[in-house]
Design an enzyme around this catalytic site. Structure first.
Site: not given
Length: 303
Positions: A13, A16, A34, A80, A105, A185, A189, A193, A253
């Site tokens: 993703g 990555g 995938r 994920k 995460n 972290k 997040n 998030n 971002n």
């Protein structure tokens, strides 16, 4: 291990893809992806723009066994959090040779990858990236990578991994225990998030409004209380300094949760705020703001 260590990126993703492009300048790289993402890579390769600019056409397949004998030294797991258990099963045929590196995460990923006696490095990365509709990836900014042997890994191997990442442009730091960086972290997040996801804001916009800033502070305060009850030596001031730094360094971002909601796919809310709520309940600590985020994001997922 030579300076040409082989890397398998498991989950190509946004993040990555950034690691794949930068590592491929010096090391053999292959990817597991995938669906439509795999189709994009097979058609056009991996395109990254922004803080990183490059195009690579690595070997790519839906499972590692289809990569024509590619035998990785390191597997960078970037799926994920809710897919970690499935990733661990998919990697089992590779045996105990490749070192699994969780670049994910939330809490609990390292334990899932190590189940069955596999070697695992815990890692924390604060780089920001967005997967665009075109299949290209926007790299919004760099963050350091913190590494630590989690289970069945020699310190020398962690040092070699850190050297490879540093050479690829990711400042790597090796620590003795990954738990505090993981918690720090996760707290970060659990604040950034869901608020960005619910409000539709990019990272740099979250501190411009007093209302969203106050919500972030409330989420951080609850999560820090849970972390300290778990024996993690962290503080609100320390986390907030990181919030401000990340908001500035990756201002453009979109958080992963905002991207997931826009694409209509499952988020990582359970591994972030859900983990804080669950652990808070076990410690007798109330977490109403994190519970609210958990419920609201779950509601958005259903919608």
């Amino acid at each position: 291990m030579s300076d040409r260590a082989r890397f398998l990126i498991f989950g190509a993703g946004a993040i990555g893809s950034v690691f794949a492009v930068r590592l491929a300048a010096r090391h053999p790289v292959a990817v597991v992806a995938r669906g439509e993402r795999l189709a994009q890579i097979l058609r056009n390769g991996i395109h990254v723009e922004g803080a990183t600019t490059g195009v690579i056409r690595p070997p790519a397949a839906p499972v590692a066994s289809e990569l024509s004998g590619f035998r990785p030294h390191f597997v960078l797991v970037t799926v994920k959090a809710h897919a970690t258990a499935a990733a661990a099963r998919a990697l089992a045929p590779l045996g105990t040779g490749p070192i699994r590196v969780s670049l994910q995460n939330g809490l609990g990923n390292e334990e899932a990858l190590a189940a069955g006696g596999y070697p695992v490095v815990g890692a924390v990365s604060n780089s920001g990236a967005t997967l665009l509709e075109s299949g290209r990836v926007l790299h919004a900014g760099f963050g350091e990578v913190i590494l630590s042997a989690f289970r069945s890994v020699a310190e020398e191997a962690v040092a070699e991994l850190g050297a490879a990442l540093s050479e690829a442009g990711f400042p790597a730091q090796q620590v003795s225990d990954i738990q505090k960086p993981l918690w720090d972290k996760t707290i970060l997040n659990a604040a950034l998030n869901p608020v960005s996801g619910l409000l539709g804001l990019r990272t740099g916009q979250l501190l411009r409004d007093p209302g969203s800033e106050q919500l972030l502070r409330l989420l951080v305060r609850e999560a820090v209380a849970v972390a300290r009850a778990e024996g993690i030596s962290t503080s609100e001031a320390e986390i907030w300094a990181t919030v401000e730094r990340i908001a500035a360094s990756t201002a453009g971002n979109k958080t992963s949760m905002l991207q997931d909601l826009e694409r209509g796919v499952r988020t990582e809310i359970d591994a972030m705020n859900g983990a804080i709520v669950t652990r808070g309940a076990k410690r007798g600590i109330e977490t109403p703001w994190n519970q609210l985020m958990l419920r609201l994001i779950r509601s958005r997922e259903l919608g």
